[in-house]
Design a protein around this motif. Structure first.
Motif, PDB file in Angstrom:
ATOM      1  N   GLU A  63       0.833  -1.353   0.001  1.00  0.00           N
ATOM      2  CA  GLU A  63      -0.048   0.034   0.170  1.00  0.00           C
ATOM      3  C   GLU A  63       0.747   1.192   0.010  1.00  0.00           C
ATOM      4  OE1 GLU A  63      -2.879   0.069   3.394  1.00  0.00           O
ATOM      5  OE2 GLU A  63      -3.816  -2.107   2.479  1.00  0.00           O
ATOM      6  N   VAL A  64       1.983   1.091   0.741  1.00  0.00           N
ATOM      7  CA  VAL A  64       2.936   2.400   0.809  1.00  0.00           C
ATOM      8  C   VAL A  64       3.487   2.648  -0.320  1.00  0.00           C
ATOM      9  CG1 VAL A  64       4.896   3.259   1.745  1.00  0.00           C
ATOM     10  CG2 VAL A  64       3.279   2.285   3.397  1.00  0.00           C
ATOM     11  N   LEU A  65       3.944   1.561  -1.085  1.00  0.00           N
ATOM     12  CA  LEU A  65       4.822   1.727  -2.258  1.00  0.00           C
ATOM     13  C   LEU A  65       3.892   2.171  -3.388  1.00  0.00           C
ATOM     14  CD1 LEU A  65       6.894  -1.441  -2.626  1.00  0.00           C
ATOM     15  CD2 LEU A  65       7.781   0.939  -2.243  1.00  0.00           C
ATOM     16  N   MET A  66       2.703   1.779  -3.449  1.00  0.00           N
ATOM     17  CA  MET A  66       1.620   2.133  -4.276  1.00  0.00           C
ATOM     18  C   MET A  66       1.293   3.591  -4.365  1.00  0.00           C
ATOM     19  SD  MET A  66      -1.504   0.131  -5.122  1.00  0.00           S
ATOM     20  CE  MET A  66      -2.778  -0.283  -5.628  1.00  0.00           C
ATOM     21  N   LEU A  67       1.278   4.179  -2.925  1.00  0.00           N
ATOM     22  CA  LEU A  67       1.069   5.518  -2.812  1.00  0.00           C
ATOM     23  C   LEU A  67       1.964   6.244  -3.328  1.00  0.00           C
ATOM     24  CD1 LEU A  67      -0.862   5.331   0.437  1.00  0.00           C
ATOM     25  CD2 LEU A  67      -2.004   5.986  -1.474  1.00  0.00           C
ATOM     26  N   ILE A  68       3.249   5.918  -2.948  1.00  0.00           N
ATOM     27  CA  ILE A  68       4.411   6.568  -3.171  1.00  0.00           C
ATOM     28  C   ILE A  68       4.532   6.550  -4.844  1.00  0.00           C
ATOM     29  CG2 ILE A  68       6.746   6.523  -3.478  1.00  0.00           C
ATOM     30  CD1 ILE A  68       6.822   5.484  -0.520  1.00  0.00           C
ATOM     31  N   ALA A  69       4.307   5.520  -5.524  1.00  0.00           N
ATOM     32  CA  ALA A  69       4.363   5.523  -7.086  1.00  0.00           C
ATOM     33  C   ALA A  69       3.287   6.324  -7.605  1.00  0.00           C
ATOM     34  CB  ALA A  69       4.050   4.053  -7.564  1.00  0.00           C
ATOM     35  N   GLY A  70       2.061   6.495  -7.002  1.00  0.00           N
ATOM     36  CA  GLY A  70       1.119   7.404  -7.320  1.00  0.00           C
ATOM     37  C   GLY A  70       1.580   8.972  -7.170  1.00  0.00           C
ATOM     38  N   GLY A  71       2.261   9.118  -6.237  1.00  0.00           N
ATOM     39  CA  GLY A  71       2.771  10.403  -5.819  1.00  0.00           C
ATOM     40  C   GLY A  71       3.849  10.831  -6.771  1.00  0.00           C
ATOM     41  N   VAL A  72       4.648   9.698  -7.270  1.00  0.00           N
ATOM     42  CA  VAL A  72       5.732  10.027  -8.222  1.00  0.00           C
ATOM     43  C   VAL A  72       5.160  10.436  -9.749  1.00  0.00           C
ATOM     44  CG1 VAL A  72       7.609   8.901  -9.476  1.00  0.00           C
ATOM     45  CG2 VAL A  72       7.429   8.797  -7.314  1.00  0.00           C
ATOM     46  N   VAL A  73       4.075   9.862  -9.904  1.00  0.00           N
ATOM     47  CA  VAL A  73       3.511  10.164 -11.206  1.00  0.00           C
ATOM     48  C   VAL A  73       2.872  11.423 -11.176  1.00  0.00           C
ATOM     49  CG1 VAL A  73       1.404   9.353 -12.498  1.00  0.00           C
ATOM     50  CG2 VAL A  73       2.796   7.392 -11.914  1.00  0.00           C
ATOM     51  N   VAL A  74       2.175  11.907 -10.065  1.00  0.00           N
ATOM     52  CA  VAL A  74       1.788  13.355 -10.068  1.00  0.00           C
ATOM     53  C   VAL A  74       2.921  14.219 -10.022  1.00  0.00           C
ATOM     54  CG1 VAL A  74       0.470  14.768  -8.699  1.00  0.00           C
ATOM     55  CG2 VAL A  74      -0.452  12.528  -8.999  1.00  0.00           C
ATOM     56  N   LEU A  75       3.884  14.126  -9.380  1.00  0.00           N
ATOM     57  CA  LEU A  75       5.127  14.950  -9.452  1.00  0.00           C
ATOM     58  C   LEU A  75       5.775  15.021 -10.765  1.00  0.00           C
ATOM     59  CD1 LEU A  75       7.130  16.474  -7.866  1.00  0.00           C
ATOM     60  CD2 LEU A  75       8.451  14.628  -7.432  1.00  0.00           C
ATOM     61  N   VAL A  76       5.977  13.888 -11.602  1.00  0.00           N
ATOM     62  CA  VAL A  76       6.520  14.071 -12.820  1.00  0.00           C
ATOM     63  C   VAL A  76       5.725  14.781 -13.806  1.00  0.00           C
ATOM     64  CG1 VAL A  76       7.492  12.738 -14.777  1.00  0.00           C
ATOM     65  CG2 VAL A  76       8.002  12.047 -12.413  1.00  0.00           C
ATOM     66  N   ALA A  77       4.347  14.469 -13.725  1.00  0.00           N
ATOM     67  CA  ALA A  77       3.369  14.820 -14.382  1.00  0.00           C
ATOM     68  C   ALA A  77       3.364  16.631 -14.343  1.00  0.00           C
ATOM     69  CB  ALA A  77       1.850  14.624 -14.143  1.00  0.00           C
ATOM     70  N   TYR A  78       3.369  16.926 -12.871  1.00  0.00           N
ATOM     71  CA  TYR A  78       3.364  18.585 -12.609  1.00  0.00           C
ATOM     72  C   TYR A  78       4.952  19.125 -13.069  1.00  0.00           C
ATOM     73  CZ  TYR A  78       3.791  22.621  -9.744  1.00  0.00           C
ATOM     74  OH  TYR A  78       3.831  23.996  -9.396  1.00  0.00           O
ATOM     75  N   LEU A  79       5.900  18.408 -12.987  1.00  0.00           N
ATOM     76  CA  LEU A  79       7.260  18.965 -13.650  1.00  0.00           C
ATOM     77  C   LEU A  79       7.261  19.022 -15.126  1.00  0.00           C
ATOM     78  CD1 LEU A  79       9.859  16.986 -11.520  1.00  0.00           C
ATOM     79  CD2 LEU A  79       9.178  19.486 -11.090  1.00  0.00           C
TER      80      LEU A  79
END
Length: 106
Positions: free
Chosen positions: A45-61
């Motif tokens: 669950e933690v890895l999935m939330l982190i990976a989702g956050g990485v997707v949002v961060l890269v999309a923002y950048l």
């Protein structure tokens, strides 16, 4: 009127589409794992939330990078390596998120 409004709004719609994709994958993964008889491990669950956050961060950048390119007075050639690198990184992050989804649900 905002200069290059159509380009800016298109850039933001693309960003929001990536955010919706990440939220949907994470949300569906967490919800479907709760329906199983055995609980899913906390690390998935933690890895999935982190990976989702990485997707949002890269999309923002990527959105910020393209915003600067839209506002720039210079014309750019179509062989933009930075934009392509952001997109490749974003697609790779989504595949990692999908792999974590598969691990989490099974």
């Amino acid at each position: 009127m905002i200069a290059n409004y159509a380009d800016h709004s298109s850039n933001e719609r693309t960003f929001l589409a990536w955010v919706r994709t990440a939220v949907a994958i994470v949300g569906f993964g967490l919800a479907s794992a709760r329906l199983r008889d055995t609980p899913a491990p906390l690390w998935s669950e933690v890895l999935m939330l982190i990976a989702g956050g990485v997707v949002v961060l890269v999309a923002y950048l990527r959105m910020l990078h393209l915003r600067k390119r839209i506002d720039a007075q210079d014309s750019f050639d179509d062989g933009a390596m930075a934009s392509d690198a952001f997109l490749a990184l974003l697609v790779a992050a989504v595949f990692v998120l999908l792999a974590l989804f598969a691990i989490h649900v099974t």
